[in-house]
Scaffold this motif. Structure first.
Motif, PDB file in Angstrom:
ATOM      1  N   ALA A 199       5.514 -19.079  -9.248  1.00 40.52           N
ATOM      2  CA  ALA A 199       6.671 -18.574  -9.980  1.00 40.52           C
ATOM      3  C   ALA A 199       7.671 -17.822  -9.115  1.00 40.52           C
ATOM      4  O   ALA A 199       8.862 -17.808  -9.419  1.00 40.52           O
ATOM      5  N   SER A 200       7.208 -17.164  -8.044  1.00 40.46           N
ATOM      6  CA  SER A 200       8.140 -16.314  -7.305  1.00 40.46           C
ATOM      7  C   SER A 200       7.599 -15.945  -5.926  1.00 40.46           C
ATOM      8  O   SER A 200       6.442 -16.186  -5.601  1.00 40.46           O
ATOM      9  N   THR A 201       8.469 -15.302  -5.151  1.00 48.01           N
ATOM     10  CA  THR A 201       8.096 -14.697  -3.866  1.00 48.01           C
ATOM     11  C   THR A 201       8.540 -13.241  -3.899  1.00 48.01           C
ATOM     12  O   THR A 201       9.683 -12.949  -4.242  1.00 48.01           O
ATOM     13  N   VAL A 202       7.617 -12.343  -3.543  1.00 50.05           N
ATOM     14  CA  VAL A 202       7.911 -10.915  -3.523  1.00 50.05           C
ATOM     15  C   VAL A 202       7.630 -10.391  -2.122  1.00 50.05           C
ATOM     16  O   VAL A 202       6.533 -10.588  -1.591  1.00 50.05           O
ATOM     17  N   GLU A 203       8.644  -9.740  -1.509  1.00 50.46           N
ATOM     18  CA  GLU A 203       8.444  -9.096  -0.216  1.00 50.46           C
ATOM     19  C   GLU A 203       8.093  -7.636  -0.452  1.00 50.46           C
ATOM     20  O   GLU A 203       8.704  -6.974  -1.301  1.00 50.46           O
ATOM     21  N   MET A 204       7.121  -7.144   0.286  1.00 49.15           N
ATOM     22  CA  MET A 204       6.711  -5.748   0.126  1.00 49.15           C
ATOM     23  C   MET A 204       6.183  -5.200   1.439  1.00 49.15           C
ATOM     24  O   MET A 204       5.909  -5.956   2.366  1.00 49.15           O
ATOM     25  N   ASP A 205       6.064  -3.888   1.505  1.00 47.63           N
ATOM     26  CA  ASP A 205       5.437  -3.221   2.638  1.00 47.63           C
ATOM     27  C   ASP A 205       3.932  -3.246   2.429  1.00 47.63           C
ATOM     28  O   ASP A 205       3.440  -3.382   1.307  1.00 47.63           O
ATOM     29  N   TYR A 206       3.195  -3.086   3.545  1.00 42.20           N
ATOM     30  CA  TYR A 206       1.745  -2.957   3.440  1.00 42.20           C
ATOM     31  C   TYR A 206       1.250  -2.028   4.541  1.00 42.20           C
ATOM     32  O   TYR A 206       1.948  -1.775   5.520  1.00 42.20           O
ATOM     33  N   SER A 207       0.053  -1.532   4.363  1.00 41.37           N
ATOM     34  CA  SER A 207      -0.614  -0.736   5.387  1.00 41.37           C
ATOM     35  C   SER A 207      -2.091  -1.098   5.357  1.00 41.37           C
ATOM     36  O   SER A 207      -2.577  -1.703   4.400  1.00 41.37           O
ATOM     37  N   THR A 208      -2.786  -0.744   6.435  1.00 40.42           N
ATOM     38  CA  THR A 208      -4.219  -1.017   6.498  1.00 40.42           C
ATOM     39  C   THR A 208      -4.975   0.269   6.773  1.00 40.42           C
ATOM     40  O   THR A 208      -4.456   1.205   7.376  1.00 40.42           O
ATOM     41  N   ASP A 209      -6.212   0.301   6.294  1.00 38.99           N
ATOM     42  CA  ASP A 209      -7.120   1.409   6.557  1.00 38.99           C
ATOM     43  C   ASP A 209      -8.518   0.807   6.634  1.00 38.99           C
ATOM     44  O   ASP A 209      -9.136   0.533   5.602  1.00 38.99           O
ATOM     45  N   GLY A 210      -8.975   0.545   7.847  1.00 43.38           N
ATOM     46  CA  GLY A 210     -10.261  -0.128   8.021  1.00 43.38           C
ATOM     47  C   GLY A 210     -10.168  -1.537   7.483  1.00 43.38           C
ATOM     48  O   GLY A 210      -9.275  -2.295   7.848  1.00 43.38           O
ATOM     49  N   ASP A 211     -11.058  -1.877   6.550  1.00 40.61           N
ATOM     50  CA  ASP A 211     -11.043  -3.226   5.971  1.00 40.61           C
ATOM     51  C   ASP A 211     -10.178  -3.310   4.708  1.00 40.61           C
ATOM     52  O   ASP A 211     -10.123  -4.351   4.067  1.00 40.61           O
TER      53      ASP A 211
ATOM     54  N   ILE B 258      -6.505  -3.260   2.725  1.00 36.02           N
ATOM     55  CA  ILE B 258      -5.086  -3.578   2.887  1.00 36.02           C
ATOM     56  C   ILE B 258      -4.385  -3.090   1.630  1.00 36.02           C
ATOM     57  O   ILE B 258      -4.738  -3.497   0.523  1.00 36.02           O
ATOM     58  N   LEU B 259      -3.425  -2.202   1.788  1.00 39.32           N
ATOM     59  CA  LEU B 259      -2.700  -1.631   0.656  1.00 39.32           C
ATOM     60  C   LEU B 259      -1.336  -2.298   0.548  1.00 39.32           C
ATOM     61  O   LEU B 259      -0.492  -2.136   1.425  1.00 39.32           O
ATOM     62  N   LEU B 260      -1.131  -3.090  -0.511  1.00 34.45           N
ATOM     63  CA  LEU B 260       0.163  -3.710  -0.775  1.00 34.45           C
ATOM     64  C   LEU B 260       0.970  -2.763  -1.637  1.00 34.45           C
ATOM     65  O   LEU B 260       0.498  -2.310  -2.684  1.00 34.45           O
ATOM     66  N   LYS B 261       2.170  -2.465  -1.202  1.00 35.05           N
ATOM     67  CA  LYS B 261       3.041  -1.555  -1.947  1.00 35.05           C
ATOM     68  C   LYS B 261       4.028  -2.392  -2.755  1.00 35.05           C
ATOM     69  O   LYS B 261       5.096  -2.747  -2.293  1.00 35.05           O
TER      70      LYS B 261
ATOM     71  N   SER C  43       0.734  -0.006  -6.361  1.00 28.85           N
ATOM     72  CA  SER C  43      -0.021  -0.464  -5.195  1.00 28.85           C
ATOM     73  C   SER C  43      -1.231  -1.283  -5.602  1.00 28.85           C
ATOM     74  O   SER C  43      -1.821  -1.062  -6.661  1.00 28.85           O
ATOM     75  N   VAL C  44      -1.592  -2.232  -4.740  1.00 31.98           N
ATOM     76  CA  VAL C  44      -2.771  -3.073  -4.938  1.00 31.98           C
ATOM     77  C   VAL C  44      -3.592  -3.007  -3.658  1.00 31.98           C
ATOM     78  O   VAL C  44      -3.036  -3.123  -2.564  1.00 31.98           O
ATOM     79  N   VAL C  45      -4.907  -2.817  -3.792  1.00 34.45           N
ATOM     80  CA  VAL C  45      -5.792  -2.752  -2.635  1.00 34.45           C
ATOM     81  C   VAL C  45      -6.530  -4.081  -2.499  1.00 34.45           C
ATOM     82  O   VAL C  45      -7.162  -4.554  -3.444  1.00 34.45           O
ATOM     83  N   LEU C  46      -6.435  -4.669  -1.305  1.00 32.41           N
ATOM     84  CA  LEU C  46      -7.154  -5.896  -0.965  1.00 32.41           C
ATOM     85  C   LEU C  46      -8.245  -5.537   0.035  1.00 32.41           C
ATOM     86  O   LEU C  46      -8.193  -4.488   0.665  1.00 32.41           O
ATOM     87  N   THR C  47      -9.222  -6.426   0.215  1.00 32.10           N
ATOM     88  CA  THR C  47     -10.295  -6.194   1.173  1.00 32.10           C
ATOM     89  C   THR C  47     -10.354  -7.324   2.181  1.00 32.10           C
ATOM     90  O   THR C  47     -10.402  -8.499   1.802  1.00 32.10           O
TER      91      THR C  47
ATOM     92  N   ILE D  72      -9.525 -12.710   2.948  1.00 29.21           N
ATOM     93  CA  ILE D  72      -9.079 -11.531   2.203  1.00 29.21           C
ATOM     94  C   ILE D  72      -9.422 -11.721   0.726  1.00 29.21           C
ATOM     95  O   ILE D  72      -9.096 -12.755   0.137  1.00 29.21           O
ATOM     96  N   ASP D  73     -10.087 -10.722   0.148  1.00 29.61           N
ATOM     97  CA  ASP D  73     -10.348 -10.721  -1.297  1.00 29.61           C
ATOM     98  C   ASP D  73      -9.148 -10.090  -1.985  1.00 29.61           C
ATOM     99  O   ASP D  73      -8.732  -8.984  -1.636  1.00 29.61           O
ATOM    100  N   THR D  74      -8.566 -10.813  -2.958  1.00 30.74           N
ATOM    101  CA  THR D  74      -7.388 -10.344  -3.687  1.00 30.74           C
ATOM    102  C   THR D  74      -7.644 -10.462  -5.185  1.00 30.74           C
ATOM    103  O   THR D  74      -8.560 -11.170  -5.606  1.00 30.74           O
ATOM    104  N   PRO D  75      -6.811  -9.812  -6.014  1.00 35.04           N
ATOM    105  CA  PRO D  75      -6.926  -9.995  -7.460  1.00 35.04           C
ATOM    106  C   PRO D  75      -6.628 -11.438  -7.883  1.00 35.04           C
ATOM    107  O   PRO D  75      -6.960 -11.847  -8.984  1.00 35.04           O
ATOM    108  N   TRP D  76      -6.002 -12.204  -6.994  1.00 35.38           N
ATOM    109  CA  TRP D  76      -5.628 -13.593  -7.281  1.00 35.38           C
ATOM    110  C   TRP D  76      -6.636 -14.570  -6.724  1.00 35.38           C
ATOM    111  O   TRP D  76      -6.406 -15.758  -6.673  1.00 35.38           O
TER     112      TRP D  76
END
Length: 91
Positions: free
Chosen positions: A47-59, A61-64, A69-73, A80-84
């Motif tokens: 449906a779309s493309t969304v650009e966002m910032d991200y940061s990492t902390d160990g394993d 990945i924080l999508l802003k 925010s959404v946390v991935l592993t 990468i494990d994501t909600p999708w």
């Protein structure tokens, strides 16, 4: 000899710190893709493309995202494990 070992240890630590943290490339899953470039990531779905910032902390990945925010592993195998659903790096 001790000075050489100390220098090599410091150099190795600096190189690991410089290389660690950031992601690059495209990760694909059934629901879409994540493309990491510098400090930005593009989430592309049907449906779309969304650009966002991200940061990492160990394993983690924080999508802003605009909605919050959404946390991935990041897994040991590089996927990468994501909600999708899981995403693997595109070759």
């Amino acid at each position: 000899m001790k000075t050489s070992r100390t220098f090599l240890a410091v150099l190795a630590a600096a190189l690991l710190a410089a290389c660690g943290g950031g992601l690059s490339g495209t990760y694909e899953g059934e629901a879409g893709t994540l493309t990491f470039d510098g400090s930005k990531v593009d989430l592309k779905t049907m449906a779309s493309t969304v650009e966002m910032d991200y940061s990492t902390d160990g394993d983690k990945i924080l999508l802003k995202m605009p909605q919050g925010s959404v946390v991935l592993t990041r897994n040991a195998d590089g996927s990468i494990d994501t909600p999708w659903g899981p995403m693997k790096k595109k070759n």
